[in-house]
Design an enzyme around this catalytic site. Structure first.
Site, PDB file in Angstrom:
ATOM      1  N   TYR A  95       0.844  -0.984  -0.032  1.00  0.00           N
ATOM      2  CA  TYR A  95      -0.035   0.046   0.025  1.00  0.00           C
ATOM      3  C   TYR A  95       0.928   1.252  -0.065  1.00  0.00           C
ATOM      4  O   TYR A  95       0.579   2.248  -0.824  1.00  0.00           O
ATOM      5  CB  TYR A  95      -0.977  -0.046   1.168  1.00  0.00           C
ATOM      6  CG  TYR A  95      -1.727  -1.097   1.259  1.00  0.00           C
ATOM      7  CD1 TYR A  95      -3.203  -1.102   0.539  1.00  0.00           C
ATOM      8  CD2 TYR A  95      -1.644  -2.257   1.896  1.00  0.00           C
ATOM      9  CE1 TYR A  95      -3.957  -2.244   0.424  1.00  0.00           C
ATOM     10  CE2 TYR A  95      -2.522  -3.275   1.932  1.00  0.00           C
ATOM     11  CZ  TYR A  95      -3.638  -3.110   1.282  1.00  0.00           C
ATOM     12  OH  TYR A  95      -4.582  -4.418   1.186  1.00  0.00           O
ATOM     13  N   ASN A 118     -12.613  -0.856  -4.438  1.00  0.00           N
ATOM     14  CA  ASN A 118     -12.447  -1.178  -5.875  1.00  0.00           C
ATOM     15  C   ASN A 118     -13.716  -1.934  -6.378  1.00  0.00           C
ATOM     16  O   ASN A 118     -14.084  -2.794  -5.956  1.00  0.00           O
ATOM     17  CB  ASN A 118     -11.422  -2.022  -5.871  1.00  0.00           C
ATOM     18  CG  ASN A 118     -11.078  -2.682  -7.412  1.00  0.00           C
ATOM     19  OD1 ASN A 118     -11.849  -2.054  -8.455  1.00  0.00           O
ATOM     20  ND2 ASN A 118     -10.662  -3.599  -7.581  1.00  0.00           N
ATOM     21  N   CYS A 126      -6.695  -5.447  -7.340  1.00  0.00           N
ATOM     22  CA  CYS A 126      -6.569  -5.020  -6.103  1.00  0.00           C
ATOM     23  C   CYS A 126      -5.852  -6.098  -5.201  1.00  0.00           C
ATOM     24  O   CYS A 126      -5.341  -5.837  -4.345  1.00  0.00           O
ATOM     25  CB  CYS A 126      -7.763  -4.294  -5.345  1.00  0.00           C
ATOM     26  SG  CYS A 126      -9.134  -5.669  -5.423  1.00  0.00           S
ATOM     27  N   HIS A 127      -6.083  -7.473  -5.657  1.00  0.00           N
ATOM     28  CA  HIS A 127      -5.396  -8.466  -5.115  1.00  0.00           C
ATOM     29  C   HIS A 127      -4.002  -8.420  -4.924  1.00  0.00           C
ATOM     30  O   HIS A 127      -3.397  -9.247  -4.346  1.00  0.00           O
ATOM     31  CB  HIS A 127      -5.851  -9.884  -5.737  1.00  0.00           C
ATOM     32  CG  HIS A 127      -5.515  -9.985  -7.234  1.00  0.00           C
ATOM     33  ND1 HIS A 127      -6.573  -9.373  -7.970  1.00  0.00           N
ATOM     34  CD2 HIS A 127      -4.629 -10.721  -7.822  1.00  0.00           C
ATOM     35  CE1 HIS A 127      -5.759  -9.886  -9.217  1.00  0.00           C
ATOM     36  NE2 HIS A 127      -4.794 -10.472  -9.035  1.00  0.00           N
ATOM     37  N   GLU A 153      -1.667 -16.162 -10.806  1.00  0.00           N
ATOM     38  CA  GLU A 153      -0.541 -15.457 -11.477  1.00  0.00           C
ATOM     39  C   GLU A 153       0.919 -15.877 -11.353  1.00  0.00           C
ATOM     40  O   GLU A 153       1.671 -15.538 -12.012  1.00  0.00           O
ATOM     41  CB  GLU A 153      -0.775 -13.939 -11.049  1.00  0.00           C
ATOM     42  CG  GLU A 153      -2.257 -13.412 -11.471  1.00  0.00           C
ATOM     43  CD  GLU A 153      -2.284 -12.124 -11.088  1.00  0.00           C
ATOM     44  OE1 GLU A 153      -1.568 -11.476 -10.642  1.00  0.00           O
ATOM     45  OE2 GLU A 153      -3.505 -11.489 -11.144  1.00  0.00           O
TER      46      GLU A 153
END
Length: 160
Positions: A95, A118, A126-127, A153
């Site tokens: 963040y 979001n 946002c993950h 991912e």
């Protein structure tokens, strides 16, 4: 507004849009679930590209999305959401990193709040934002879904 629901490896997703742009994509399990509002019309066709791109993403064949978005929020929220879209596939940032990128290094908590609001899960990633110490922190769909997306991912999980 138009909407459609469909199943995904994250559970049921609710897509909301105007026929030209996606306004929201919500996991219907977890704290970000929303209810279909009066006046919304169910329609699958406007969301065909979204479904196809999400299927490719969950199959591990897509690393970026190409969909028109119409994100409603404060100017700061929209800046945060644009910054989230710049986080490369398979990478994570803190963040504080996002706050520094926005030129407001003291705004890590505000970034966290905007991140949590979001309206378009997965597409606006946002993950990919984690705690400064590398820990997984709050996620509207639950930490297990955040972990699932990050593992997908990273190439360590196949969920299709």
């Amino acid at each position: 507004m138009l909407y459609s629901t469909f199943d995904s490896p994250l559970g049921e997703l609710l897509a909301v849009g105007d026929g030209n742009a996606l306004h929201g994509l919500y996991m219907q399990e977890g704290r970000t679930a929303i209810k279909v509002r009066g006046g919304w019309e169910q329609s699958g066709e406007p969301f065909a590209a979204l479904r196809a791109q999400l299927t490719e993403y969950f199959d591990g064949a897509r690393t970026a999305f190409d969909l028109p978005l119409a994100l409603a929020g404060s100017p700061f929220q929209r800046r945060v959401w644009r910054a989230l879209q710049d986080i490369p596939y398979g990478e994570t940032v803190s963040y504080g990193y996002v706050a520094r990128r926005l030129g407001v290094p003291s705004a890590a908590r505000a970034v966290g709040v905007a991140n949590g609001q979001n309206p378009v899960c997965v597409i606006v990633p946002c993950h990919r934002v984690i705690g400064a110490d590398g820990s997984l922190t709050g996620y509207g769909g639950g930490l297990e879904r955040k972990r699932l997306l990050l593992e997908l991912e990273a190439g360590v999980l196949s969920i299709a």
